[in-house]
Scaffold this motif. Structure first.
Motif, PDB file in Angstrom:
ATOM      1  N   THR A   5      40.156  49.041  48.134  1.00 23.04           N
ATOM      2  CA  THR A   5      41.512  48.758  48.619  1.00 23.04           C
ATOM      3  C   THR A   5      41.536  47.423  49.351  1.00 23.04           C
ATOM      4  O   THR A   5      42.472  46.631  49.202  1.00 23.04           O
ATOM      5  N   GLY A   8      41.888  44.555  47.012  1.00 19.32           N
ATOM      6  CA  GLY A   8      43.276  44.362  46.592  1.00 19.32           C
ATOM      7  C   GLY A   8      44.083  43.605  47.628  1.00 19.32           C
ATOM      8  O   GLY A   8      44.878  42.723  47.294  1.00 19.32           O
ATOM      9  N   LEU A   9      43.866  43.913  48.886  1.00 24.38           N
ATOM     10  CA  LEU A   9      44.562  43.194  49.961  1.00 24.38           C
ATOM     11  C   LEU A   9      44.121  41.735  50.023  1.00 24.38           C
ATOM     12  O   LEU A   9      44.936  40.840  50.267  1.00 24.38           O
ATOM     13  N   GLU A  11      43.153  39.935  47.524  1.00 24.09           N
ATOM     14  CA  GLU A  11      43.783  39.220  46.414  1.00 24.09           C
ATOM     15  C   GLU A  11      45.241  38.898  46.743  1.00 24.09           C
ATOM     16  O   GLU A  11      45.705  37.786  46.515  1.00 24.09           O
ATOM     17  N   LYS A  12      45.959  39.858  47.287  1.00 31.19           N
ATOM     18  CA  LYS A  12      47.360  39.628  47.650  1.00 31.19           C
ATOM     19  C   LYS A  12      47.500  38.518  48.687  1.00 31.19           C
ATOM     20  O   LYS A  12      48.485  37.789  48.693  1.00 31.19           O
ATOM     21  N   ALA A  13      46.492  38.396  49.540  1.00 34.53           N
ATOM     22  CA  ALA A  13      46.513  37.352  50.570  1.00 34.53           C
ATOM     23  C   ALA A  13      46.037  36.003  50.037  1.00 34.53           C
ATOM     24  O   ALA A  13      46.021  35.021  50.768  1.00 34.53           O
ATOM     25  N   GLY A  14      45.653  35.954  48.763  1.00 38.86           N
ATOM     26  CA  GLY A  14      45.194  34.698  48.181  1.00 38.86           C
ATOM     27  C   GLY A  14      43.770  34.336  48.569  1.00 38.86           C
ATOM     28  O   GLY A  14      43.372  33.180  48.474  1.00 38.86           O
ATOM     29  N   LEU A  74      42.871  45.892  41.192  1.00 41.91           N
ATOM     30  CA  LEU A  74      43.512  44.577  41.326  1.00 41.91           C
ATOM     31  C   LEU A  74      44.715  44.413  40.410  1.00 41.91           C
ATOM     32  O   LEU A  74      45.270  43.332  40.285  1.00 41.91           O
TER      33      LEU A  74
END
Length: 76
Positions: A5, A8-9, A11-14, A74
């Motif tokens: 998890t 995934g966070l 990736e969302k944060a770049g 992801l």
């Protein structure tokens, strides 16, 4: 929060790049702090990642997740 998890966070944060060529470019540019590989990554890919890791002094970790599990986490 589980480790998958957290990825995934990231990736969302770049803060996470995915893919052999993209990751290699980031390492060569000096912008990588860590290389991660899937548990079922091919021997060739792991070998390339280790060479990058050694050559650019970036730690490498083999995750306990398969490519499918990482892809699902992801959204791929």
């Amino acid at each position: 929060m589980s480790a998958i998890t957290f990825l995934g966070l990231m990736e969302k944060a770049g803060r996470l790049e995915v893919g052999e060529e993209t990751c290699a470019s980031v390492v060569r540019a000096g912008k990588s702090k860590l290389l991660l590989t899937a548990s079922d990554a091919s021997d060739g890919l792991v070998s390339k990642a280790r060479r990058l890791s050694t050559g650019y002094n970036v730690p490498i970790i083999s995750l306990p997740f398969t490519k499918v599990e990482l892809g699902n986490a992801l959204g791929r």
